[in-house]
Design a protein around this motif. Structure first.
Motif, PDB file in Angstrom:
ATOM      1  N   ARG A 133       2.856  30.479  99.398  1.00  0.00           N
ATOM      2  CA  ARG A 133       4.018  31.137  99.102  1.00  0.00           C
ATOM      3  C   ARG A 133       3.889  32.521  98.547  1.00  0.00           C
ATOM      4  NH1 ARG A 133       6.228  30.368  93.957  1.00  0.00           N
ATOM      5  NH2 ARG A 133       4.587  29.944  92.114  1.00  0.00           N
ATOM      6  N   CYS A 173       6.752  29.044  89.458  1.00  0.00           N
ATOM      7  CA  CYS A 173       6.014  29.966  88.435  1.00  0.00           C
ATOM      8  C   CYS A 173       5.694  29.257  87.120  1.00  0.00           C
ATOM      9  CB  CYS A 173       6.324  31.313  88.640  1.00  0.00           C
ATOM     10  SG  CYS A 173       5.997  32.251  90.085  1.00  0.00           S
ATOM     11  N   CYS A 192       5.842  35.553  91.753  1.00  0.00           N
ATOM     12  CA  CYS A 192       6.077  35.126  93.282  1.00  0.00           C
ATOM     13  C   CYS A 192       7.059  36.070  93.855  1.00  0.00           C
ATOM     14  CB  CYS A 192       6.050  33.774  93.276  1.00  0.00           C
ATOM     15  SG  CYS A 192       7.799  33.228  93.122  1.00  0.00           S
TER      16      CYS A 192
HETATM   17 ZN   LIG Z   1       7.972  32.805  90.979  1.00  0.00          ZN
END
Ligand SMILES: [Zn+2]
Ligand SMILES: [Zn+2]
Length: 789
Positions: A133, A173, A192
């Protein structure tokens, strides 16, 4: 865990130990590491952070507890550094399992903030994995890597007090952040593509560009540089200006827009292979390139290196670095693909020079960069993670001083700061040392810890002076140092001295400039002295009010005597003589030959005869021309006599070009006699050296040989003089420091001659030999004076 349940509960040898761990142990994955190690060994207990570091309580059988404590400092995470471990026995509680206790707020914050660290291998794997990701995500990081010092606004080091405060973690996260077994447990900059910072490309007016047809912003930036544009890249500690290193048109345009005439540009290459194609690397240089500090490494360039002539005119070395942020990695990989697709061969390299014009500090705020770099950059690669502290790239070279090849740090900044440097004696009271002026750093200290700041720069620049003041306040907060002692240079006109004297309610300690150089080197090696110091630099204020700079000192951390110096000359017109080395050539000719030296042939294209006579007059009468014993000015004079850089456009240029010109195979040397004077400092009579230079040049001996003989002469004479001083002073240790010893040829030859004479050589390794090391030296001196008070 069956191994744990299998142990006999209530075994008679059960012990509980409380270990207090100090050093860099917060924000570096230390608690998850402790958790895993305890689990592996089947120990019970807990770990928590407090204001001084981390505390571990361990319960289990004696040998296993000992094994844990033995492995703890050895196996600590990459970014951690365990400086002190104090243990005490406590009463066993019979508790089962191991827990990470959440941080308690409050207390005195002194736990170290760690330096910024290059992207780790685990994060790189994710960055390159199309199924991850965080594929191509320019801000991937974890507890083992990523931004730290540059994003910290305050302590405790927690997300709200970093420039990541504005980004709320997404659920995934957050889960990583909260899982003690995860690599991102308590990674404050964790992010992210869904929840973290984003990059975008803008034109020179700051207008966001649609990069649709070119992929994302980084890929579009890579195509822009491929096509010859100059792109301002927001990095970790500030902006870089990037362009193709093999495109003379682009590099020359960058030079002219930046108003940077000759000073070499640094390069970024994709990997070690790319670096090996440009410069000669030995194991030490390669280790530095790959280190998590990721400095610019200076190394000898290959004749066939595929870089444009304007990258580093006349330089025999190139400054090379590897990518250190995920954004750099993606940019370099995209650039490599883009050039390969266009059929270009050779390893890709980008000029990556500081984002500023000429002598200004590097830009680090978006608005400021867009305003100041608009006339230089065609594109801006921006992102929305703010930089809190401007931090330049560190610069390092490897030199052989004494018996081994060691790093010679020329600029200690990003990647190193704010790592602490120990003091050999504990400070009695907290202190601040204000450093010098040109390559300014400051330093705060408490106990045996000294925290030397990032490279701040030339305080005569107003913006730099403001960031010096803000930087001091920031460090005082980060490390909870409320200075009661403030050390400063003896120079009354340094802006750092003025700042120090503004501080009220403290004791001031004035430290002579060259003594600070000597003390800095001794202290970083954990020594108190005494030692002989050959301290060669450009300028430093002497207690007699003259400009010192070619000094033989003998002393320790507390004090020194001047044992010798270079023959004094005038600096015609004061500071103008620093920018115009031909003036120093004139002054030295007046000393060596008498009042009316003829204009040397090599200088005729540069200097009008009238002008020459005027300057000779200044040198003779001393009008507006201070006296100096500076070694830097002697190098300037010899460079100018050789026709190298009679006028310079960056600091140290003449000496750098003189070193670059030297033929390393030449073994001849010029005389530099030591004139011993009872009851007074000895004098290194460089008039003879200058006469030998002039004679050789008149015989048309090549400049390559003249330069080498000059270097050899200074090296041999310095070693002989140090041996004389050492024999009188009951010490066998010689410190070589001061900015002139950034010259590798001089340093290596002097060290070799000293070693051959049976003396022990110490040179700066962790701090620069130039004025960047002065603040730490002042701190070391102030501590000793305070101890002896
Ligand atoms: Zn994230
Ligand atoms: Zn990482």
């Amino acid at each position: 865990m069956s191994a744990r349940t299998g142990r006999a509960a209530g075994a008679t040898t059960r012990r509980r130990v409380r270990a207090r761990v100090e050093g860099t142990v917060q924000g570096v994955g230390f608690r998850p590491f402790v958790y895993r190690l305890a689990g592996e060994l089947g120990l019970d207990g807990a770990v928590w952070n407090d204001a001084r570091g981390a505390v571990v309580e361990l319960e289990g059988d004696g040998p296993t507890v000992e094994a844990f404590l033995e492995r703890l400092p050895r196996e600590a995470p990459a970014l951690a550094s365990v400086e002190r471990l104090v243990r005490e026995e406590v009463r066993p509680t019979g508790e089962r399992g191991f827990t990470i206790v959440a941080s308690a707020a409050g207390g005195e914050p002194s736990a170290a903030v760690s330096p910024d660290a290059a992207t780790c291998e685990d994060c790189l794997t994710e960055l390159r994995d199309p199924h991850d990701r965080r594929f191509r995500y320019p801000f991937v990081n974890c507890t083992n890597c990523g931004p730290r010092f540059t994003i910290v606004r305050g302590v405790p080091y927690d997300r709200p007090l970093t420039t990541m405060a504005g980004f709320a973690m997404c659920a995934r996260c957050q889960a990583e952040y909260e899982d003690p077994a995860d690599r991102r447990f308590h990674a404050q900059p964790n992010a992210c593509p869904e929840c973290g910072p984003q990059a975008w490309l803008a034109d020179s007016h700051g207008r966001r560009l649609d990069t649709g047809s070119h992929g994302d912003a980084v890929e579009a930036a890579a195509h822009a540089v491929r096509d010859g544009l100059i792109v301002a890249v927001k990095g970790v500690g500030g902006f870089h200006l990037a362009c193709r290193a093999d495109d003379e048109g682009a590099v020359a345009a960058l030079r002219s827009r930046k108003h940077r005439e000759d000073k070499p540009f640094a390069l970024m290459v994709s990997n070690l292979e790319g670096a090996r194609a440009l410069v000669a690397l030995e194991a030490e240089e390669e280790a530095l390139l790959l280190g998590r500090e990721r400095p610019i490494v200076l190394a000898p360039r290959f004749a066939g290196a595929q870089v444009a002539p304007s990258v580093a005119p006349r330089a025999t070395e190139l400054g090379v670095m590897l990518p250190y942020s995920p954004l750099h990695h993606v940019l370099m990989e995209d650039f490599a693909r883009a050039t390969a697709a266009a059929g270009d061969d050779g390893p890709p390299a980008l000029v990556m020079t500081s984002g500023n014009a000429s002598d200004e500090p590097i830009a680090y705020g978006d608005e400021d960069a867009l305003a100041r770099l608009a006339s230089i950059a065609d594109r801006f690669l921006l992102h929305d993670r703010p930089i809190h502290t401007r931090t330049d790239d560190s610069v390092v070279r490897v030199a052989e001083a004494g018996s081994a090849r060691r790093p010679l740090v020329l600029r200690r900044s990003r990647g190193h700061v704010p790592g602490s440097v120990e003091l050999p004696r504990a400070a009695v009271r907290p202190l601040l040392a204000c450093g010098a002026e040109l390559k300014s750093t400051f330093c705060v200290a408490k106990g045996t810890h000294a925290w030397v700041s990032h490279h701040v720069g030339d305080l005569k620049n107003y913006e730099t002076l403001v960031s010096f003041r803000e930087g001091v306040e920031h460090f005082e907060r980060l490390f909870a140092v409320a200075p009661e002692v403030v050390a400063h240079d003896l120079h009354p006109d340094y802006l750092s001295t003025s700042y120090a004297l503004e501080r009220e309610g403290v004791d001031h300690v004035a430290v002579q400039h060259h003594h600070a150089h000597l003390a800095a080197c001794l202290a970083e090696h954990g020594e108190l002295g005494p030692a002989v110091g050959a301290i060669y630099d450009g300028t430093g204020y002497g207690p007699d009010g003259t400009v010192w700079g070619g000094e033989l000192l003998v002393g320790d951390l507390a004090g020194f005597e001047r044992a010798g110096h270079i023959h004094p000359v005038r600096m015609p017109g004061g500071d103008r003589a620093v920018r115009e080395p031909w003036r120093m050539a004139c002054a030295w000719l007046v000393e060596a030959y008498g009042p009316e030296p003829p204009l040397p042939a090599a200088l005729a294209p540069w200097v009008e005869p009238d002008r020459w006579e005027t300057i000779a007059e200044l040198a003779r009468t001393g009008f507006a021309s201070p006296t100096t014993t500076s070694a830097g000015r002697l190098f300037d004079a010899v460079a100018a006599l050789c026709g190298l850089s009679p006028i310079v456009n960056y600091e140290g240029q003449a000496a750098i070009e003189l070193e670059a010109a030297a033929d390393p195979t030449e073994r001849g040397s010029y005389p530099l006699p030591l004139d011993e004077r009872p009851g007074e400092p000895s004098v290194l009579d460089a008039r003879e050296t200058v006469r030998a230079v002039v004679d050789d040049l008149a015989r048309e001996v090549p400049v390559t040989i003249v330069s080498a003989r000059f270097h050899n002469g200074v090296a041999e004479a310095t070693a002989r003089a140090c041996a004389v001083v050492a024999s009188r002073s009951a010490t066998e240790t010689v410190v070589l420091s001061g900015g002139v010893f950034q010259n590798r040829l001089l340093l290596e030859r002097t060290a070799a001659a000293l070693t051959a004479a049976g003396l022990r050589v110490l040179g700066p390794e962790r701090l620069p030999p130039n004025d960047g090391g002065i603040s730490y030296g002042q701190a070391a001196v102030a501590v000793m004076r305070d101890v002896g008070r």
